[in-house]
Design an enzyme around this catalytic site. Structure first.
Site, PDB file in Angstrom:
ATOM      1  N   SER A 153       4.670 -13.172   4.287  1.00  0.00           N
ATOM      2  CA  SER A 153       3.453 -12.420   3.999  1.00  0.00           C
ATOM      3  C   SER A 153       3.248 -12.149   2.515  1.00  0.00           C
ATOM      4  O   SER A 153       2.168 -11.714   2.109  1.00  0.00           O
ATOM      5  CB  SER A 153       3.440 -11.087   4.762  1.00  0.00           C
ATOM      6  N   LYS A 191       5.674  -4.783   0.889  1.00  0.00           N
ATOM      7  CA  LYS A 191       4.236  -4.954   0.761  1.00  0.00           C
ATOM      8  C   LYS A 191       3.747  -4.356  -0.561  1.00  0.00           C
ATOM      9  O   LYS A 191       4.443  -3.587  -1.219  1.00  0.00           O
ATOM     10  CB  LYS A 191       3.500  -4.266   1.916  1.00  0.00           C
TER      11      LYS A 191
END
Length: 232
Positions: A153, A191
């Protein structure tokens, strides 16, 4: 994602076209990248073309067109994380704890398990293994640790599946920082952090993944990314 040499070559071609209006010759590319033969340049050019970053025009000498630039070049000079990568050649199955960085001032950091760069996984565990990293990769002050990345990701931020990320332990983060975030006290993820109006957005760097928007009380920052180690 591009390798370091592919990125260096793309940057060199881009700058020469901007300066001179024409791309460099293969000999100039070879010299700029300190390669022994032009065959290495041919392989890099082919890889860049296959990934859609350049286009070679038929029947024209030295005809290379830049199609697009990756984020590290497109946003050159902008604030934000740019991974400092230590690349090593090692057998694929050698564990991260076996990485050797000879000739550098190094520090041993605990390898605290895996961190998700995809769907969140279980929280960080106590590190029984260690990984050696260059001391100049570490931020001044504070405790550091390492985590092995699982998932894709964050690939557009230069962080690949299997990379070992170096984290400075902190509970504070600024918008745009790449952080280790613990969600609901048990799942951890890597993230990009953004905070607004009492909500925390955990953003992926891959359009295949959606941003997670969570109440501030559900997210605990455990560290900030300061570097990574990539092995082959």
């Amino acid at each position: 994602m591009l390798t370091r040499k592919q990125l260096e070559l793309l940057d060199f071609i881009h700058k020469r076209i901007q300066r001179d209006g024409v791309p460099p010759s293969f000999d100039e590319m070879k010299e700029a990248l300190d390669l022994r033969s032009k065959s290495g340049i041919h392989r890099l050019i082919t890889a860049l073309e296959e990934r859609g970053f350049i286009r070679r025009l038929a029947h024209r000498a030295r005809a290379i067109e830049i199609v697009k630039l990756p984020e590290p070049l497109e946003n050159a000079g902008r604030a934000g994380f740019e991974p400092r990568v230590i690349k090593g050649d090692r057998p694929e199955r050698t564990p991260p704890s076996a990485i050797a960085l000879e000739g550098l001032g190094v520090s041993d950091l605990p390898l605290m398990g895996r961190i998700a760069a995809g769907e969140p996984i279980e929280a960080i565990t106590d590190g029984a293994q260690h990984v050696s990293v260059p001391e100049n990769m570490l931020a001044t002050g504070g405790r550091h640790y390492a985590l092995e990345v699982k998932g894709d990701s964050m690939i557009d931020a230069g962080i690949n599946n299997g990379d070992v990320v170096v984290i400075r332990e902190t509970s504070q983060a600024q918008n745009g920082d790449i952080v280790v975030a613990q969600v609901d006290g048990y799942e951890a993820t890597l993230k990009r952090f953004r905070k607004t109006d009492g909500m925390i957005a955990l953003e992926a760097a891959n359009p295949a993944y959606e941003t997670r928007l969570l109440p501030e009380g559900q997210v605990k920052v455990q560290g900030k990314l300061v570097g990574l180690i990539r092995t082959y």
